[in-house]
Design a protein around this motif. Structure first.
Motif, mmCIF file in Angstrom:
data_model
loop_
_atom_site.group_PDB
_atom_site.id
_atom_site.type_symbol
_atom_site.label_atom_id
_atom_site.label_comp_id
_atom_site.label_asym_id
_atom_site.label_seq_id
_atom_site.Cartn_x
_atom_site.Cartn_y
_atom_site.Cartn_z
ATOM 1 N N VAL A 49 1.088 -0.846 -0.010
ATOM 2 C CA VAL A 49 -0.040 0.065 0.537
ATOM 3 C C VAL A 49 0.416 1.278 0.219
ATOM 4 C CG1 VAL A 49 -1.823 -1.168 0.865
ATOM 5 C CG2 VAL A 49 0.092 -0.300 2.151
ATOM 6 N N GLY A 50 1.325 1.305 -1.275
ATOM 7 C CA GLY A 50 2.252 2.729 -1.667
ATOM 8 C C GLY A 50 3.839 2.874 -0.528
ATOM 9 N N GLU A 51 3.784 1.458 -0.789
ATOM 10 C CA GLU A 51 5.679 0.746 -0.031
ATOM 11 C C GLU A 51 5.679 -0.841 -0.497
ATOM 12 O OE1 GLU A 51 8.164 2.934 2.610
ATOM 13 O OE2 GLU A 51 6.311 4.168 3.207
ATOM 14 N N THR A 52 7.014 -0.415 -0.945
ATOM 15 C CA THR A 52 7.800 -1.643 -1.271
ATOM 16 C C THR A 52 8.056 -3.077 0.400
ATOM 17 O OG1 THR A 52 8.305 -0.980 -3.488
ATOM 18 C CG2 THR A 52 8.769 -3.982 -2.924
ATOM 19 N N PHE A 53 7.699 -3.731 0.067
ATOM 20 C CA PHE A 53 7.699 -5.245 1.128
ATOM 21 C C PHE A 53 8.261 -6.116 0.700
ATOM 22 C CE2 PHE A 53 4.208 -3.373 2.967
ATOM 23 C CZ PHE A 53 4.192 -3.361 4.055
ATOM 24 N N VAL A 54 9.011 -6.749 1.234
ATOM 25 C CA VAL A 54 9.812 -7.261 0.782
ATOM 26 C C VAL A 54 9.763 -9.161 1.993
ATOM 27 C CG1 VAL A 54 12.342 -9.029 1.237
ATOM 28 C CG2 VAL A 54 12.321 -6.840 1.594
ATOM 29 N N TRP A 55 8.680 -9.466 0.677
ATOM 30 C CA TRP A 55 8.112 -11.019 1.620
ATOM 31 C C TRP A 55 9.259 -12.653 1.140
ATOM 32 C CZ3 TRP A 55 3.398 -9.801 3.419
ATOM 33 C CH2 TRP A 55 3.274 -8.184 2.606
ATOM 34 N N CYS A 56 8.334 -13.652 2.381
ATOM 35 C CA CYS A 56 9.144 -14.470 3.159
ATOM 36 C C CYS A 56 8.370 -15.282 2.890
ATOM 37 C CB CYS A 56 10.733 -14.575 3.393
ATOM 38 S SG CYS A 56 10.198 -14.297 5.167
ATOM 39 N N TRP A 57 7.779 -16.690 3.246
ATOM 40 C CA TRP A 57 6.650 -17.432 3.344
ATOM 41 C C TRP A 57 6.634 -19.581 3.984
ATOM 42 C CZ3 TRP A 57 7.138 -15.567 -1.444
ATOM 43 C CH2 TRP A 57 7.223 -16.771 -2.168
ATOM 44 N N LEU A 58 5.928 -19.732 4.437
ATOM 45 C CA LEU A 58 6.054 -20.831 4.826
ATOM 46 C C LEU A 58 4.661 -21.500 4.446
ATOM 47 C CD1 LEU A 58 7.691 -23.872 6.316
ATOM 48 C CD2 LEU A 58 6.464 -22.763 8.241
ATOM 49 N N PRO A 59 5.064 -22.637 3.072
ATOM 50 C CA PRO A 59 3.491 -23.168 2.459
ATOM 51 C C PRO A 59 2.841 -23.511 3.833
ATOM 52 C CG PRO A 59 5.957 -23.928 1.333
ATOM 53 C CD PRO A 59 6.115 -23.041 2.495
ATOM 54 N N ALA A 60 1.787 -24.204 3.656
ATOM 55 C CA ALA A 60 1.197 -24.896 4.275
ATOM 56 C C ALA A 60 1.140 -26.286 4.091
ATOM 57 C CB ALA A 60 -0.699 -24.611 3.661
ATOM 58 N N SER A 61 0.605 -26.416 5.258
ATOM 59 C CA SER A 61 1.056 -28.508 5.411
ATOM 60 C C SER A 61 -0.097 -28.405 5.196
ATOM 61 C CB SER A 61 1.050 -29.063 6.263
ATOM 62 O OG SER A 61 1.729 -30.202 6.420
ATOM 63 N N GLY A 62 -1.110 -29.557 3.337
ATOM 64 C CA GLY A 62 -1.812 -29.762 3.144
ATOM 65 C C GLY A 62 -2.856 -28.359 3.369
ATOM 66 N N ARG A 63 -3.954 -28.690 3.914
ATOM 67 C CA ARG A 63 -5.727 -27.273 3.852
ATOM 68 C C ARG A 63 -4.610 -26.727 5.204
ATOM 69 N NH1 ARG A 63 -7.742 -25.641 1.281
ATOM 70 N NH2 ARG A 63 -9.771 -25.667 2.360
ATOM 71 N N SER A 64 -3.711 -27.564 5.989
ATOM 72 C CA SER A 64 -3.372 -26.399 7.119
ATOM 73 C C SER A 64 -2.439 -25.622 7.554
ATOM 74 C CB SER A 64 -3.683 -27.165 8.513
ATOM 75 O OG SER A 64 -2.461 -28.318 8.902
ATOM 76 N N GLY A 65 -2.112 -24.525 8.328
ATOM 77 C CA GLY A 65 -0.692 -23.846 9.208
ATOM 78 C C GLY A 65 -0.520 -22.999 7.087
ATOM 79 N N GLY A 66 -0.009 -22.833 7.262
ATOM 80 C CA GLY A 66 1.220 -21.996 6.014
ATOM 81 C C GLY A 66 0.944 -20.406 6.986
ATOM 82 N N MET A 67 2.163 -19.306 6.823
ATOM 83 C CA MET A 67 2.564 -18.059 7.108
ATOM 84 C C MET A 67 3.262 -16.934 6.413
ATOM 85 S SD MET A 67 4.251 -18.541 10.694
ATOM 86 C CE MET A 67 6.168 -19.845 10.381
ATOM 87 N N LEU A 68 2.942 -16.213 6.295
ATOM 88 C CA LEU A 68 3.321 -15.253 5.185
ATOM 89 C C LEU A 68 3.707 -13.737 5.518
ATOM 90 C CD1 LEU A 68 4.008 -14.113 2.008
ATOM 91 C CD2 LEU A 68 1.798 -12.532 2.944
ATOM 92 N N MET A 69 5.336 -13.630 5.846
ATOM 93 C CA MET A 69 5.787 -12.282 6.533
ATOM 94 C C MET A 69 6.565 -11.237 4.925
ATOM 95 S SD MET A 69 8.452 -13.905 9.321
ATOM 96 C CE MET A 69 8.216 -12.077 10.097
ATOM 97 N N GLY A 70 5.857 -10.000 5.659
ATOM 98 C CA GLY A 70 6.321 -9.241 5.107
ATOM 99 C C GLY A 70 6.637 -7.899 5.703
ATOM 100 N N PHE A 71 8.079 -7.047 5.576
ATOM 101 C CA PHE A 71 9.003 -5.601 5.791
ATOM 102 C C PHE A 71 9.310 -5.036 4.534
ATOM 103 C CE2 PHE A 71 10.115 -10.266 7.667
ATOM 104 C CZ PHE A 71 10.359 -9.900 8.790
ATOM 105 N N ARG A 72 7.934 -4.099 5.350
ATOM 106 C CA ARG A 72 8.579 -2.710 4.708
ATOM 107 C C ARG A 72 10.142 -3.127 4.795
ATOM 108 N NH1 ARG A 72 4.603 1.128 4.205
ATOM 109 N NH2 ARG A 72 3.305 0.586 5.849
ATOM 110 N N GLU A 73 10.193 -2.553 2.722
ATOM 111 C CA GLU A 73 11.657 -1.796 2.678
ATOM 112 C C GLU A 73 12.318 -0.690 3.625
ATOM 113 O OE1 GLU A 73 13.622 -4.039 -1.392
ATOM 114 O OE2 GLU A 73 12.205 -2.149 -0.985
ATOM 115 N N SER A 74 11.643 0.160 3.455
ATOM 116 C CA SER A 74 12.549 1.362 4.079
ATOM 117 C C SER A 74 12.682 1.271 5.573
ATOM 118 C CB SER A 74 11.287 2.638 3.461
ATOM 119 O OG SER A 74 10.153 2.357 4.233
ATOM 120 N N MET A 75 11.567 0.494 5.955
ATOM 121 C CA MET A 75 12.461 0.654 7.754
ATOM 122 C C MET A 75 12.964 -0.245 7.894
ATOM 123 S SD MET A 75 10.608 2.705 8.872
ATOM 124 C CE MET A 75 11.043 2.546 10.474
#
Length: 154
Positions: A49-75
């Motif tokens: 939303v107006g600034e670039t983020f750096v993204w990384c994730w952990l895939p879900a295990s089947g139909r559960s779990g999974g994570m997504l993390m993002g960091f505002r690149e300017s910070m």
């Protein structure tokens, strides 16, 4: 911001997320229970939303779990990214203060028979971390009956 999103693809969730990121100028976002194996560049860029983020994730295990993390690149300067069975950790340098941190996003197992191995995994990671730590997420652990939102205690 740590949020158990309970399905990244559920209608309206991304709009809610973008509105919240914009309104509160969130610098770090960690979503648990995305139930996604992968994310496209287009999906991730649509969250910015107006600034670039750096993204990384952990895939879900089947139909559960999974994570997504993002960091505002300017910070943040992004360093090492590590994933375990129940966490994603990212070494960052907070640009304005030149402060080094390790940020952990956690999604603990809903199967409480796995709680001991989950806690052991986190303990090992924390013990091997020379940096200050921020850790958050959904640990799926109960300390007392009052931690439950219903009367099904097992």
């Amino acid at each position: 911001m740590f949020w158990n999103i309970r399905g990244f693809g559920v209608r309206g969730r991304r709009t809610m997320l973008k509105d919240y990121l914009r309104k509160h100028r969130i610098d770090i976002v960690c979503l648990q229970e995305t139930i996604e194996q992968d994310f496209t560049d287009q999906e991730l860029r649509s969250l910015e939303v107006g600034e670039t983020f750096v993204w990384c994730w952990l895939p879900a295990s089947g139909r559960s779990g999974g994570m997504l993390m993002g960091f505002r690149e300017s910070m943040f300067e992004i360093g090492a990214i590590d994933t375990g069975r129940h966490f994603v950790s990212v070494d960052v340098i907070l640009r304005p203060a030149r402060l080094s941190l390790r940020i952990f996003g956690v999604y603990g197992p809903a199967d409480h028979a796995l709680s001991a191995s989950f806690l052991q995994e986190l303990s090992i990671e924390v013990q091997n971390t020379p940096l200050a730590i921020i850790m958050g997420g959904d640990f799926n652990l109960l300390r007392t009956e009052q931690d439950k939102n219903n009367d099904r205690i097992n």
